[in-house]
Design a protein around this motif. Structure first.
Motif, PDB file in Angstrom:
ATOM      1  N   ARG A  74    -120.144 -64.073  11.293  1.00 37.00           N
ATOM      2  CA  ARG A  74    -121.284 -62.989  10.125  1.00 37.00           C
ATOM      3  C   ARG A  74    -120.916 -61.659   9.994  1.00 37.00           C
ATOM      4  O   ARG A  74    -121.293 -61.115   9.131  1.00 37.00           O
ATOM      5  N   PHE A  75    -120.154 -61.401  10.913  1.00 34.63           N
ATOM      6  CA  PHE A  75    -119.587 -59.706  10.771  1.00 34.63           C
ATOM      7  C   PHE A  75    -118.072 -59.866  10.557  1.00 34.63           C
ATOM      8  O   PHE A  75    -117.648 -58.923  11.408  1.00 34.63           O
ATOM      9  N   ARG A  76    -117.507 -60.357   9.682  1.00 36.15           N
ATOM     10  CA  ARG A  76    -116.223 -60.275   9.588  1.00 36.15           C
ATOM     11  C   ARG A  76    -115.681 -58.904   8.967  1.00 36.15           C
ATOM     12  O   ARG A  76    -114.706 -58.614   8.905  1.00 36.15           O
ATOM     13  N   ASP A  77    -116.649 -57.982   8.291  1.00 32.25           N
ATOM     14  CA  ASP A  77    -116.549 -57.191   7.753  1.00 32.25           C
ATOM     15  C   ASP A  77    -116.498 -55.672   8.698  1.00 32.25           C
ATOM     16  O   ASP A  77    -116.210 -54.671   8.395  1.00 32.25           O
ATOM     17  N   ARG A  78    -116.790 -56.074   9.950  1.00 32.06           N
ATOM     18  CA  ARG A  78    -116.754 -55.182  11.060  1.00 32.06           C
ATOM     19  C   ARG A  78    -115.463 -55.743  12.065  1.00 32.06           C
ATOM     20  O   ARG A  78    -115.982 -56.278  13.176  1.00 32.06           O
ATOM     21  N   PRO A  79    -114.103 -55.448  11.772  1.00 31.80           N
ATOM     22  CA  PRO A  79    -113.117 -56.065  12.622  1.00 31.80           C
ATOM     23  C   PRO A  79    -113.275 -55.310  14.102  1.00 31.80           C
ATOM     24  O   PRO A  79    -112.912 -55.964  14.956  1.00 31.80           O
ATOM     25  N   THR A 132    -120.094 -49.503  17.514  1.00 29.97           N
ATOM     26  CA  THR A 132    -119.569 -50.142  16.495  1.00 29.97           C
ATOM     27  C   THR A 132    -120.674 -50.719  15.639  1.00 29.97           C
ATOM     28  O   THR A 132    -120.595 -50.962  14.367  1.00 29.97           O
ATOM     29  N   THR A 295    -119.142 -46.531  12.012  1.00 28.78           N
ATOM     30  CA  THR A 295    -118.799 -46.421  10.698  1.00 28.78           C
ATOM     31  C   THR A 295    -118.103 -45.171  10.340  1.00 28.78           C
ATOM     32  O   THR A 295    -118.974 -44.070  10.472  1.00 28.78           O
TER      33      THR A 295
END
Length: 319
Positions: A74-79, A132, A295
């Motif tokens: 679900r959180f591929r935008d947060r490597p 993160t 971020t």
């Protein structure tokens, strides 16, 4: 929280001599991962304490596996989130193997220290994982010069904790009903900060050298941590975190001294371990907040009125 509790229960294992509550050294798979050769052992005080420690470790593994699953799904935008989750899961699995080796080799000082040090690293990774997600407020680019101070303080504190694990590992106990040998704990007798009529008399005896190594690292860590706390307070970066670091550091040094001045007791051991782990969490939180793991933001640095700790910041951890 589960990982922190796991560390404390590990201290209970030591205090009640339950380190080999699931079987003696050399027991192979009967002693770990099984307990007395069974998946669910018979009810016994020492066995129950050791089994509780292993159960909590399993809970931490499951939680980290669930976090990693969600990170990949679900959180591929947060490597960064996935990387820290992978690191945490791999480390906790390595920690479990170290626990098994610690039992297999009769609570050897080296394995005891490595087991404790890895537990602290796991707490640090979990703090980074938390960062993160955004709760730890980012710091200004101008404050990057504080990072070396935070790194040095963290490394020295971790080394002090690991050296304390070596001291604990020299105490030959852990077998229910076995004879307790205090090892390096009283390598300096009942003297602190002095040692056998001197200050740092290295070379006088092996157990004394182990105790002095722990103390030397502690003295250096105190200087680095106080420096870090003063710099953070001066720049008003993390709210109440510097005060929390100072209070816990004072309690930790005092508890260590009382452990030497008085006859060692189970409650003192647990208190010393708890404050040490809490101090590591606070110092690691400061280091993580300076590392900008959250971020990335852009724009002009906030003014002085914006530099106080915001809700969910590293300072909030001290609240």
């Amino acid at each position: 929280m589960a990982a922190f509790l796991l560390v404390i229960v590990g201290g209970v294992v030591r205090v009640v001599d339950a380190g080999q509550g699931c079987g003696p050294a050399g027991g192979g798979l009967r002693g770990w991962p099984l307990c007395d050769g069974r998946l669910i052992p018979n009810v016994d005080t020492h066995t129950l304490v050791e089994y509780t420690h292993r159960f909590l470790a399993t809970v931490v593994v499951i939680l980290l596996a669930a976090i990693l699953w969600q990170a990949l799904r679900r959180f591929r935008d947060r490597p960064a989130f996935a990387r820290w989750a992978i690191a945490g899961l791999l480390l906790v699995l390595a920690q479990a193997v170290l626990g098994g080796l610690t039992v297999e080799y009769g609570l050897s000082a080296g394995f005891v220290a490595a087991h404790l040090g890895t537990a602290m690293l796991l707490l640090g990774i979990l703090i980074a994982l938390l960062a993160t997600t955004g709760p730890l407020r980012e710091t200004l680019a101008a404050e990057r010069r504080l990072r070396p101070v935070a790194i040095v303080a963290s490394v020295l504190l971790l080394a002090t904790i690991v050296a304390g694990g070596v001291v604990a590992g020299t105490e030959k106990h852990g077998v229910p009903g076995g004879e307790r040998i205090w090892g390096a704990h009283f390598g300096c007798g009942h003297q602190f900060p002095g040692c056998n009529g001197s200050f740092l008399p290295f070379g006088s005896a092996d157990m004394t050298d182990i105790q002095l190594t722990h103390r030397s690292l502690m003295f250096l860590a105190v200087v680095a941590i106080v420096t870090l706390a003063l710099l953070l307070h001066r720049r008003r970066l993390t709210g109440r975190l510097p005060f929390a670091i100072g209070a816990v550091l004072t309690a930790q040094v005092l508890l260590g001294a009382i452990n030497v001045w008085a006859d060692e007791s189970g409650l003192l051991i647990l208190a010393h371990l708890t404050t040490g782990a809490l101090l590591w969490v606070l110092v690691a939180s400061a280091m993580v907040s300076l590392a900008n793991l959250g971020t990335t933001t852009t724009g002009d640095p906030p003014g002085p009125e914006q530099r106080g700790a915001a809700p969910g910041s590293a300072g909030a951890l001290a609240g």
